[in-house]
Design an enzyme around this catalytic site. Structure first.
Site, PDB file in Angstrom:
ATOM      1  CB  CYS A 190      -7.532   9.277   5.871  1.00 14.86           C
ATOM      2  SG  CYS A 190      -7.843   7.730   6.645  1.00 14.86           S
ATOM      3  CG  ASP A 197      -6.380  10.114   1.193  1.00 12.69           C
ATOM      4  OD1 ASP A 197      -5.359   9.602   1.529  1.00 12.69           O
ATOM      5  OD2 ASP A 197      -7.485  10.023   1.775  1.00 12.69           O
TER       6      ASP A 197
END
Length: 283
Positions: A190, A197
């Protein structure tokens, strides 16, 4: 509507990385739009026409409201944000926005659908497609692997964990290829919180044959890179375009869900690629 963010790093005012109070009654002002232009300029995509078409497909698994008599309704949603929209919507703000429906009464599913479409379109600056299916209608999510060649079994050394476009190459004078290559090894972080992620990335192309080992090294090189999902996919698309010169190219990432949402950005050089909203097994 919350303040729009016009630069690549100006997300400090977003809900990301901050403790926030959950609101359970309709609050469209919770949506936090972020201008795409800053990150696009960073990868050489400025104003004017875009070098790609596509959309960001969001799947929402935690969606509920009250019917006119106060009885809860539960549903899943699909939101399609055009790549040509000037803004993306920050994911935590979308989660908070959807939670604000929990204690709000609506007369019908259609009313919820229209409300979300209106609010997301206003935030993104373009028409967002919204489909909602209540669970009593037995909606299904199809889980499928990409139809192509998996790169992850290649036995190679890797020592680069920040994106380097030079890892990509294609045969200059060799036979052209038309193929789909994919990897489950995509990981980025992120932009604000540094939280990991995870995703599967699919590359479909026609043109000079892309070196598979170099492509896998490039995909893995995002492992310590901080960017939003949509920005990673656009960076991948532009780097492959410049380094490998395909005649046609499509890049699609299916990211695992967070906060009841998964994000699946798709970018293509041409209209007409067949794109079904199927799920990756980790979603």
């Amino acid at each position: 509507m919350s303040k729009d963010i016009d630069d690549a790093g100006g997300v400090a005012a977003s809900p990301l990385g901050r403790a926030v109070s959950y609101r359970d009654q309709y609050a469209p002002e919770l949506l936090f739009p972020i201008a795409r232009i800053g990150k696009r300029e960073e990868i050489g995509v400025g104003g004017g026409s875009l070098p790609f078409v596509g959309e960001d497909i969001w799947n929402a698994y935690e969606l509920s409201w009250l019917n006119a008599r106060g009885k809860p309704v539960v549903a899943i949603g699909e939101f399609r944000v055009p790549a040509a929209s000037p803004r993306l919507v920050e994911s935590k703000s979308l989660k908070l926005y959807l939670n604000s429906f929990n204690q709000e009464r609506f007369g019908s599913r259609e009313a919820v659908e229209q409300t979300i479409a209106r609010d997301l379109s206003a935030a993104a600056g373009a028409e967002v497609g919204v489909r909602i299916a209540t669970l009593d209608t037995r909606p299904e999510r199809v889980i499928a692997y990409p139809e192509g060649e998996l790169l992850d079994t290649l036995d190679i050394d890797i020592d680069t964990y920040s994106p380097v476009a030079g890892l990509l190459s294609a045969e200059e004078n060799g036979e052209e290829a038309s193929e789909v290559l994919f990897s489950h090894l995509l990981k980025s972080n992120c932009l604000v919180t540094g939280q990991p992620d995870w995703g599967t990335v699919i590359v479909a192309y026609c043109g000079p044959r892309i070196d598979r080992e170099g492509l896998l090294r490039y995909i893995v090189s995002f492992r310590q890179h901080n960017e939003f999902h949509e920005q990673c996919v656009e960076r991948i698309f532009m780097d492959i375009t410049r380094q490998c010169a395909p005649k046609r190219l499509a890049v699609w990432a299916r990211y695992t869900r967070r906060g009841g949402l998964d994000i699946n950005p798709f970018r293509a050089s041409h209209e007409g690629w067949l794109l079904e909203n199927v799920a990756e097994v980790r979603q």
